[in-house]
Scaffold this active site. Structure first.
Site, PDB file in Angstrom:
ATOM      1  CD  GLU A  93       8.026 -34.170   9.301  1.00 31.89           C
ATOM      2  OE1 GLU A  93       8.429 -33.085   9.701  1.00 31.89           O
ATOM      3  OE2 GLU A  93       7.361 -34.949  10.006  1.00 31.89           O
ATOM      4  CB  CYS A 121      -1.909 -28.468   7.747  1.00 35.34           C
ATOM      5  SG  CYS A 121      -3.643 -28.928   7.974  1.00 35.34           S
ATOM      6  CB  CYS A 125      -4.841 -28.887  15.063  1.00 37.10           C
ATOM      7  SG  CYS A 125      -6.090 -29.532  13.945  1.00 37.10           S
ATOM      8  CB  CYS A 128      -0.735 -29.867  14.744  1.00 36.37           C
ATOM      9  SG  CYS A 128      -0.070 -30.488  13.215  1.00 36.37           S
ATOM     10  N   GLY A 202      -0.570 -32.392   6.812  1.00 41.11           N
ATOM     11  CA  GLY A 202      -1.700 -31.959   5.994  1.00 41.11           C
ATOM     12  C   GLY A 202      -3.012 -32.610   6.395  1.00 41.11           C
ATOM     13  CB  SER A 234      -6.264 -39.659   9.661  1.00 38.45           C
ATOM     14  OG  SER A 234      -6.397 -38.672  10.617  1.00 38.45           O
ATOM     15  CB  SER A 257      -7.740 -36.101  14.060  1.00 40.01           C
ATOM     16  OG  SER A 257      -6.920 -36.849  13.207  1.00 40.01           O
ATOM     17  CG  LEU A 258     -13.304 -37.000  18.796  1.00 46.28           C
ATOM     18  CD1 LEU A 258     -14.285 -36.608  17.709  1.00 46.28           C
ATOM     19  CD2 LEU A 258     -13.883 -38.160  19.613  1.00 46.28           C
ATOM     20  CG  HIS A 259      -7.164 -34.778  18.617  1.00 48.34           C
ATOM     21  ND1 HIS A 259      -6.767 -36.093  18.695  1.00 48.34           N
ATOM     22  CD2 HIS A 259      -6.723 -34.329  17.404  1.00 48.34           C
ATOM     23  CE1 HIS A 259      -6.110 -36.413  17.598  1.00 48.34           C
ATOM     24  NE2 HIS A 259      -6.068 -35.378  16.806  1.00 48.34           N
ATOM     25  CB  CYS A 376       2.474 -34.822  11.505  1.00 47.21           C
ATOM     26  SG  CYS A 376       1.192 -33.618  11.827  1.00 47.21           S
TER      27      CYS A 376
HETATM   28  S1  SF4 Z   1      -3.416 -32.082  13.153  1.00 51.57           S
HETATM   29 FE1  SF4 Z   1      -3.712 -32.553  10.968  1.00 51.57          FE
HETATM   30  S2  SF4 Z   1      -5.413 -31.199  10.359  1.00 51.57           S
HETATM   31 FE2  SF4 Z   1      -4.656 -30.388  12.317  1.00 51.57          FE
HETATM   32  S3  SF4 Z   1      -3.135 -28.815  11.711  1.00 51.57           S
HETATM   33 FE3  SF4 Z   1      -2.018 -30.754  12.022  1.00 51.57          FE
HETATM   34  S4  SF4 Z   1      -1.891 -31.655   9.962  1.00 51.57           S
HETATM   35 FE4  SF4 Z   1      -3.531 -30.089   9.918  1.00 51.57          FE
END
Ligand code: SF4
Length: 394
Positions: A93, A121, A125, A128, A202, A234, A257-259, A376
Protein backbone atom coordinates in the site's frame (compact mmCIF):
# COMPACT_ATOMS: atom_id res chain seq x y z
CA UNK A 1 14.39 -17.74 -17.78
CA UNK A 2 16.42 -14.97 -16.08
CA UNK A 3 14.43 -12.09 -14.63
CA UNK A 4 15.47 -8.81 -16.19
CA UNK A 5 16.51 -5.98 -13.85
CA UNK A 6 13.94 -3.18 -13.71
CA UNK A 7 15.12 0.00 -15.41
CA UNK A 8 13.88 2.11 -12.48
CA UNK A 9 16.19 0.21 -10.13
CA UNK A 10 19.21 1.63 -11.96
CA UNK A 11 21.01 4.88 -11.21
CA UNK A 12 22.02 7.25 -13.98
CA UNK A 13 25.65 6.30 -13.32
CA UNK A 14 24.90 2.60 -13.85
CA UNK A 15 22.94 3.33 -17.02
CA UNK A 16 25.69 5.61 -18.29
CA UNK A 17 28.16 2.72 -18.15
CA UNK A 18 25.65 0.54 -20.06
CA UNK A 19 25.11 3.22 -22.70
CA UNK A 20 28.87 3.64 -23.12
CA UNK A 21 29.21 -0.13 -23.66
CA UNK A 22 26.49 0.18 -26.31
CA UNK A 23 28.30 3.14 -27.93
CA UNK A 24 25.35 5.48 -27.39
CA UNK A 25 25.92 9.24 -27.36
CA UNK A 26 25.44 10.91 -23.93
CA UNK A 27 22.19 12.69 -24.84
CA UNK A 28 20.42 9.35 -25.36
CA UNK A 29 20.65 8.75 -21.61
CA UNK A 30 19.03 12.12 -20.92
CA UNK A 31 16.26 11.19 -23.29
CA UNK A 32 15.71 7.85 -21.57
CA UNK A 33 15.64 9.44 -18.10
CA UNK A 34 13.17 12.01 -19.34
CA UNK A 35 10.82 9.26 -20.54
CA UNK A 36 11.13 7.44 -17.22
CA UNK A 37 10.99 10.23 -14.65
CA UNK A 38 9.36 13.22 -16.36
CA UNK A 39 6.89 11.63 -18.74
CA UNK A 40 6.71 8.40 -16.74
CA UNK A 41 5.83 6.19 -19.70
CA UNK A 42 5.13 2.49 -19.23
CA UNK A 43 5.95 1.24 -22.72
CA UNK A 44 9.30 1.15 -24.52
CA UNK A 45 7.57 2.01 -27.80
CA UNK A 46 6.32 5.28 -26.34
CA UNK A 47 9.96 6.47 -26.20
CA UNK A 48 9.58 7.81 -29.68
CA UNK A 49 12.81 9.83 -29.92
CA UNK A 50 14.97 6.79 -29.12
CA UNK A 51 16.09 4.79 -32.17
CA UNK A 52 14.23 1.52 -32.61
CA UNK A 53 17.46 -0.51 -32.18
CA UNK A 54 18.14 1.15 -28.81
CA UNK A 55 14.58 0.50 -27.66
CA UNK A 56 15.06 -3.17 -28.57
CA UNK A 57 18.31 -3.31 -26.60
CA UNK A 58 16.58 -1.77 -23.60
CA UNK A 59 13.62 -4.16 -23.92
CA UNK A 60 15.86 -7.23 -23.97
CA UNK A 61 18.00 -6.04 -21.05
CA UNK A 62 15.56 -4.35 -18.66
CA UNK A 63 11.97 -4.61 -17.51
CA UNK A 64 9.58 -1.69 -17.21
CA UNK A 65 6.57 -0.96 -14.98
CA UNK A 66 6.60 -3.55 -12.22
CA UNK A 67 3.51 -2.53 -10.15
CA UNK A 68 -0.20 -2.51 -10.99
CA UNK A 69 -2.94 -0.55 -9.23
CA UNK A 70 -5.41 -3.04 -7.81
CA UNK A 71 -7.57 -0.84 -5.64
CA UNK A 72 -7.85 2.83 -4.73
CA UNK A 73 -9.77 4.37 -1.87
CA UNK A 74 -10.28 8.04 -1.21
CA UNK A 75 -11.42 9.61 2.04
CA UNK A 76 -13.66 12.62 2.28
CA UNK A 77 -10.72 14.95 2.95
CA UNK A 78 -9.01 13.58 -0.19
CA UNK A 79 -6.52 11.34 1.56
CA UNK A 80 -6.17 8.44 -0.84
CA UNK A 81 -4.98 4.93 -0.37
CA UNK A 82 -3.48 2.86 -3.20
CA UNK A 83 -3.15 -0.91 -3.16
CA UNK A 84 -0.53 -2.24 -5.60
CA UNK A 85 -0.09 -5.72 -7.00
CA UNK A 86 3.54 -6.63 -7.57
CA UNK A 87 4.84 -9.01 -10.22
CA UNK A 88 4.76 -11.95 -7.76
CA UNK A 89 1.14 -10.98 -6.84
CA UNK A 90 2.16 -9.64 -3.42
CA UNK A 91 0.15 -6.63 -2.28
CA UNK A 92 1.51 -3.38 -0.80
CA UNK A 93 0.00 0.00 0.00
CA UNK A 94 0.82 3.69 -0.34
CA UNK A 95 -1.14 6.57 1.17
CA UNK A 96 -1.33 10.01 -0.42
CA UNK A 97 -2.04 12.78 2.07
CA UNK A 98 -2.78 16.37 1.08
CA UNK A 99 -0.70 18.98 2.91
CA UNK A 100 -3.89 20.71 3.97
CA UNK A 101 -7.32 19.18 3.89
CA UNK A 102 -9.05 20.24 0.71
CA UNK A 103 -11.32 23.21 1.13
CA UNK A 104 -14.72 23.32 -0.53
CA UNK A 105 -13.91 20.24 -2.59
CA UNK A 106 -10.87 21.77 -4.30
CA UNK A 107 -7.80 19.57 -4.38
CA UNK A 108 -4.76 20.50 -2.29
CA UNK A 109 -1.66 21.23 -4.37
CA UNK A 110 1.03 19.72 -2.13
CA UNK A 111 0.99 16.09 -1.12
CA UNK A 112 2.95 13.75 1.09
CA UNK A 113 3.21 10.15 0.02
CA UNK A 114 3.58 7.44 2.62
CA UNK A 115 5.60 4.65 1.01
CA UNK A 116 5.93 0.93 1.85
CA UNK A 117 9.29 -0.83 1.94
CA UNK A 118 8.45 -4.47 2.64
CA UNK A 119 5.66 -6.97 2.01
CA UNK A 120 4.46 -7.54 5.58
CA UNK A 121 6.83 -6.95 8.47
CA UNK A 122 8.90 -9.10 10.81
CA UNK A 123 8.80 -6.73 13.76
CA UNK A 124 5.35 -7.70 15.04
CA UNK A 125 4.27 -4.50 16.80
CA UNK A 126 1.14 -5.64 18.58
CA UNK A 127 -1.12 -2.85 17.35
CA UNK A 128 -0.18 -3.04 13.66
CA UNK A 129 -1.97 -4.76 10.79
CA UNK A 130 1.27 -5.27 8.82
CA UNK A 131 2.95 -7.00 11.74
CA UNK A 132 0.05 -9.48 12.03
CA UNK A 133 1.14 -11.58 9.08
CA UNK A 134 4.94 -11.49 9.38
CA UNK A 135 7.47 -10.64 6.71
CA UNK A 136 7.04 -11.98 3.20
CA UNK A 137 9.94 -10.14 1.54
CA UNK A 138 11.76 -6.87 1.03
CA UNK A 139 10.62 -4.58 -1.76
CA UNK A 140 13.05 -4.13 -4.63
CA UNK A 141 14.46 -0.69 -5.46
CA UNK A 142 12.06 -0.28 -8.39
CA UNK A 143 9.04 -1.28 -6.28
CA UNK A 144 9.78 1.59 -3.92
CA UNK A 145 10.49 4.07 -6.73
CA UNK A 146 7.40 3.00 -8.68
CA UNK A 147 5.00 3.86 -5.83
CA UNK A 148 5.88 7.50 -6.48
CA UNK A 149 5.99 7.31 -10.28
CA UNK A 150 2.74 5.38 -10.61
CA UNK A 151 0.77 7.86 -8.51
CA UNK A 152 2.16 10.83 -10.38
CA UNK A 153 1.42 9.07 -13.64
CA UNK A 154 -2.16 8.53 -12.53
CA UNK A 155 -2.48 12.19 -11.49
CA UNK A 156 -0.94 13.59 -14.67
CA UNK A 157 -3.30 11.44 -16.77
CA UNK A 158 -6.23 13.01 -14.96
CA UNK A 159 -4.78 16.46 -15.37
CA UNK A 160 -4.31 15.91 -19.08
CA UNK A 161 -7.83 14.60 -19.53
CA UNK A 162 -9.20 17.61 -17.63
CA UNK A 163 -7.09 20.07 -19.57
CA UNK A 164 -7.62 18.49 -22.96
CA UNK A 165 -4.16 16.97 -23.12
CA UNK A 166 -2.25 20.21 -22.53
CA UNK A 167 -0.06 18.74 -19.79
CA UNK A 168 1.02 15.78 -21.91
CA UNK A 169 1.80 17.97 -24.86
CA UNK A 170 3.76 20.33 -22.64
CA UNK A 171 5.95 17.51 -21.52
CA UNK A 172 6.22 15.59 -24.78
CA UNK A 173 8.99 17.72 -26.19
CA UNK A 174 10.80 18.47 -22.93
CA UNK A 175 14.39 17.27 -22.63
CA UNK A 176 14.32 15.75 -26.11
CA UNK A 177 17.33 17.68 -27.33
CA UNK A 178 19.03 17.98 -23.95
CA UNK A 179 22.73 17.13 -23.83
CA UNK A 180 22.97 16.83 -20.07
CA UNK A 181 20.92 15.86 -16.98
CA UNK A 182 19.56 19.30 -16.12
CA UNK A 183 16.32 19.71 -14.19
CA UNK A 184 13.20 20.31 -16.26
CA UNK A 185 11.45 23.13 -14.43
CA UNK A 186 8.07 22.60 -16.08
CA UNK A 187 8.02 19.02 -14.85
CA UNK A 188 9.11 20.20 -11.41
CA UNK A 189 6.21 22.60 -11.27
CA UNK A 190 3.77 19.88 -12.25
CA UNK A 191 4.87 17.57 -9.42
CA UNK A 192 2.10 16.20 -7.27
CA UNK A 193 4.23 14.70 -4.50
CA UNK A 194 6.45 17.13 -2.65
CA UNK A 195 7.26 15.07 0.47
CA UNK A 196 7.83 11.43 1.24
CA UNK A 197 7.40 9.61 4.52
CA UNK A 198 8.86 6.14 4.57
CA UNK A 199 6.37 4.85 7.05
CA UNK A 200 4.07 2.46 5.18
CA UNK A 201 4.15 -1.30 5.36
CA UNK A 202 7.39 -2.77 6.71
CA UNK A 203 10.33 -1.62 8.81
CA UNK A 204 12.21 0.69 6.41
CA UNK A 205 15.64 0.27 7.97
CA UNK A 206 15.36 -3.53 7.72
CA UNK A 207 15.49 -3.07 3.92
CA UNK A 208 18.35 -0.63 4.20
CA UNK A 209 20.30 -1.03 0.94
CA UNK A 210 17.27 -1.10 -1.37
CA UNK A 211 15.76 1.87 0.44
CA UNK A 212 18.93 3.96 0.20
CA UNK A 213 19.25 3.27 -3.52
CA UNK A 214 15.56 4.00 -4.15
CA UNK A 215 15.79 7.28 -2.23
CA UNK A 216 18.94 8.26 -4.13
CA UNK A 217 16.95 7.78 -7.36
CA UNK A 218 13.91 9.65 -6.01
CA UNK A 219 16.15 12.50 -4.87
CA UNK A 220 18.38 12.77 -7.95
CA UNK A 221 18.01 15.77 -10.29
CA UNK A 222 17.69 13.31 -13.19
CA UNK A 223 15.16 11.16 -11.23
CA UNK A 224 12.41 11.93 -8.75
CA UNK A 225 13.79 15.37 -7.72
CA UNK A 226 12.38 15.18 -4.19
CA UNK A 227 14.67 17.02 -1.77
CA UNK A 228 16.35 14.84 0.89
CA UNK A 229 15.09 17.22 3.57
CA UNK A 230 11.55 16.46 2.38
CA UNK A 231 12.04 12.76 2.92
CA UNK A 232 11.38 11.36 6.40
CA UNK A 233 12.48 7.84 7.25
CA UNK A 234 10.69 6.19 10.10
CA UNK A 235 11.94 3.29 12.21
CA UNK A 236 10.61 1.28 15.11
CA UNK A 237 14.10 1.55 16.63
CA UNK A 238 16.80 -0.40 14.74
CA UNK A 239 19.81 1.04 16.53
CA UNK A 240 22.70 -0.08 14.25
CA UNK A 241 20.89 1.19 11.15
CA UNK A 242 20.12 4.57 12.79
CA UNK A 243 23.86 4.99 13.37
CA UNK A 244 24.56 3.98 9.77
CA UNK A 245 21.94 6.41 8.48
CA UNK A 246 23.68 9.22 10.35
CA UNK A 247 26.72 8.68 8.09
CA UNK A 248 24.81 8.76 4.77
CA UNK A 249 25.62 11.64 2.43
CA UNK A 250 21.94 12.61 1.98
CA UNK A 251 20.29 14.57 4.80
CA UNK A 252 17.09 12.64 5.40
CA UNK A 253 14.82 13.39 8.31
CA UNK A 254 14.44 10.71 10.96
CA UNK A 255 11.25 9.76 12.80
CA UNK A 256 11.20 7.23 15.61
CA UNK A 257 8.03 5.19 16.09
CA UNK A 258 8.25 5.47 19.85
CA UNK A 259 4.72 4.69 21.09
CA UNK A 260 5.91 4.35 24.68
CA UNK A 261 8.22 6.42 26.87
CA UNK A 262 9.30 3.60 29.19
CA UNK A 263 10.74 0.15 28.46
CA UNK A 264 7.79 -1.35 30.30
CA UNK A 265 5.25 0.09 27.85
CA UNK A 266 7.39 -0.40 24.75
CA UNK A 267 8.16 -4.02 25.66
CA UNK A 268 4.43 -4.66 25.87
CA UNK A 269 3.61 -3.47 22.36
CA UNK A 270 6.92 -3.44 20.41
CA UNK A 271 9.06 -6.59 20.52
CA UNK A 272 11.96 -4.64 18.94
CA UNK A 273 12.43 -2.89 22.29
CA UNK A 274 13.67 -6.11 23.90
CA UNK A 275 16.58 -6.12 21.47
CA UNK A 276 17.20 -2.36 21.48
CA UNK A 277 15.87 -0.89 24.74
CA UNK A 278 15.25 2.82 25.18
CA UNK A 279 18.72 3.54 26.58
CA UNK A 280 20.38 2.28 23.36
CA UNK A 281 17.75 3.84 21.13
CA UNK A 282 18.17 7.23 22.80
CA UNK A 283 21.97 7.06 22.43
CA UNK A 284 21.62 6.26 18.72
CA UNK A 285 19.17 9.15 18.28
CA UNK A 286 21.59 11.49 20.03
CA UNK A 287 24.35 10.35 17.69
CA UNK A 288 22.09 10.98 14.69
CA UNK A 289 21.02 14.41 15.91
CA UNK A 290 24.62 15.48 16.61
CA UNK A 291 25.96 14.20 13.30
CA UNK A 292 23.15 15.73 11.32
CA UNK A 293 22.41 18.80 13.39
CA UNK A 294 18.71 18.28 12.83
CA UNK A 295 15.68 17.51 14.89
CA UNK A 296 14.21 14.06 15.27
CA UNK A 297 10.48 13.40 15.45
CA UNK A 298 8.88 10.94 17.84
CA UNK A 299 5.75 9.34 16.45
CA UNK A 300 3.49 8.34 19.32
CA UNK A 301 0.31 6.42 18.54
CA UNK A 302 -2.09 6.97 21.42
CA UNK A 303 -3.66 3.63 22.34
CA UNK A 304 -6.44 3.63 24.93
CA UNK A 305 -5.38 2.14 28.26
CA UNK A 306 -1.91 1.20 26.95
CA UNK A 307 0.22 4.31 26.55
CA UNK A 308 -2.20 7.21 26.95
CA UNK A 309 -1.96 7.44 30.75
CA UNK A 310 -0.60 10.69 32.14
CA UNK A 311 2.23 8.77 33.85
CA UNK A 312 3.83 8.48 30.38
CA UNK A 313 3.94 12.26 29.99
CA UNK A 314 6.94 12.99 32.23
CA UNK A 315 9.28 10.32 30.79
CA UNK A 316 8.19 11.27 27.26
CA UNK A 317 8.85 14.93 27.96
CA UNK A 318 12.26 14.06 29.39
CA UNK A 319 13.22 12.12 26.25
CA UNK A 320 11.88 14.81 23.92
CA UNK A 321 13.68 17.62 25.73
CA UNK A 322 16.93 15.67 25.93
CA UNK A 323 16.91 15.13 22.15
CA UNK A 324 15.17 18.39 21.30
CA UNK A 325 12.67 16.16 19.48
CA UNK A 326 9.22 17.02 18.25
CA UNK A 327 6.37 14.71 19.32
CA UNK A 328 3.55 13.76 16.94
CA UNK A 329 0.59 12.28 18.75
CA UNK A 330 -1.53 10.07 16.50
CA UNK A 331 -4.80 8.67 17.83
CA UNK A 332 -4.89 4.94 17.09
CA UNK A 333 -6.79 3.71 14.04
CA UNK A 334 -8.62 0.61 15.06
CA UNK A 335 -7.61 -2.59 13.21
CA UNK A 336 -10.09 -5.37 12.61
CA UNK A 337 -9.16 -8.41 14.67
CA UNK A 338 -7.07 -6.46 17.20
CA UNK A 339 -8.25 -5.49 20.65
CA UNK A 340 -6.63 -2.06 20.90
CA UNK A 341 -8.80 1.04 21.08
CA UNK A 342 -8.53 4.70 20.15
CA UNK A 343 -8.64 6.90 23.28
CA UNK A 344 -11.64 9.22 23.52
CA UNK A 345 -11.05 12.81 22.38
CA UNK A 346 -10.98 14.07 25.97
CA UNK A 347 -8.08 11.71 26.86
CA UNK A 348 -6.22 12.66 23.66
CA UNK A 349 -6.54 16.32 24.53
CA UNK A 350 -5.41 15.83 28.17
CA UNK A 351 -2.26 13.99 27.04
CA UNK A 352 -1.52 16.69 24.47
CA UNK A 353 -2.02 19.55 26.95
CA UNK A 354 0.10 17.84 29.62
CA UNK A 355 2.99 17.56 27.15
CA UNK A 356 2.57 21.20 26.17
CA UNK A 357 2.73 22.11 29.84
CA UNK A 358 6.07 20.27 29.98
CA UNK A 359 7.31 22.61 27.22
CA UNK A 360 7.43 19.88 24.57
CA UNK A 361 7.00 20.76 20.91
CA UNK A 362 3.95 18.55 20.30
CA UNK A 363 1.16 18.16 17.75
CA UNK A 364 -2.00 16.08 17.95
CA UNK A 365 -2.89 14.71 14.55
CA UNK A 366 -6.47 14.73 13.47
CA UNK A 367 -6.07 11.46 11.57
CA UNK A 368 -6.68 12.25 7.93
CA UNK A 369 -7.20 8.70 6.82
CA UNK A 370 -9.41 7.52 9.64
CA UNK A 371 -12.25 6.48 7.37
CA UNK A 372 -10.15 4.56 4.83
CA UNK A 373 -8.34 1.89 6.88
CA UNK A 374 -5.37 4.25 7.02
CA UNK A 375 -3.34 2.31 9.56
CA UNK A 376 -0.64 0.58 7.58
CA UNK A 377 -1.51 -2.84 6.24
CA UNK A 378 -5.27 -2.69 6.71
CA UNK A 379 -6.36 -2.39 3.09
CA UNK A 380 -3.96 -5.15 2.11
CA UNK A 381 -5.27 -7.46 4.83
CA UNK A 382 -8.88 -6.84 3.92
CA UNK A 383 -8.23 -7.38 0.18
CA UNK A 384 -6.25 -10.59 0.82
CA UNK A 385 -9.15 -11.88 2.89
CA UNK A 386 -11.65 -11.04 0.14
CA UNK A 387 -9.45 -12.63 -2.54
CA UNK A 388 -9.01 -15.80 -0.50
CA UNK A 389 -12.82 -16.04 -0.11
CA UNK A 390 -13.18 -15.66 -3.87
CA UNK A 391 -10.52 -18.32 -4.53
CA UNK A 392 -11.63 -20.78 -1.83
CA UNK A 393 -13.06 -24.04 -3.22
CA UNK A 394 -16.85 -24.16 -2.79
S1 SF4 B 1 4.48 -0.66 13.14
FE1 SF4 B 1 6.05 -0.70 11.51
S2 SF4 B 1 7.72 -1.93 12.42
FE2 SF4 B 1 5.91 -2.32 13.69
S3 SF4 B 1 4.99 -4.19 12.78
FE3 SF4 B 1 3.99 -2.40 11.83
S4 SF4 B 1 5.15 -2.06 9.93
FE4 SF4 B 1 6.43 -3.35 11.29
Amino acid sequence: MDVLPAITSQTAEELKIRFQEWNQPGYRLSQLLDWLYVQRVTDWDAMSNLPRALREKLRTNYSLYPIVLLRKQGARDTTQKFLWRLTDHSLVESVLIPANPALYGEPSDRHTLCVSTQVGCAYGCKFCASGLVGLKRNLGVEEIVEQVLAIERDASKKESSVEGGRAERDMSDSFSSSQNLNVDTRALNSRLISNLVIMGMGEPLANYDNLMKALAILNAPWGGRIGARKITISTSGLVPQIRKLAEEPLQFRLAISLHGATDEVRNKIMPVNRKFPLRELTAACEFYAQKRGRKITFEYILIGGVNDGLEQVKPLALLARRLDAKVNLIPYNQVEGLRWKRPDPHQQESFFLALQKEKVNVTLRREKGHDIDAACGQLRLRTEKELSHLQAPQ
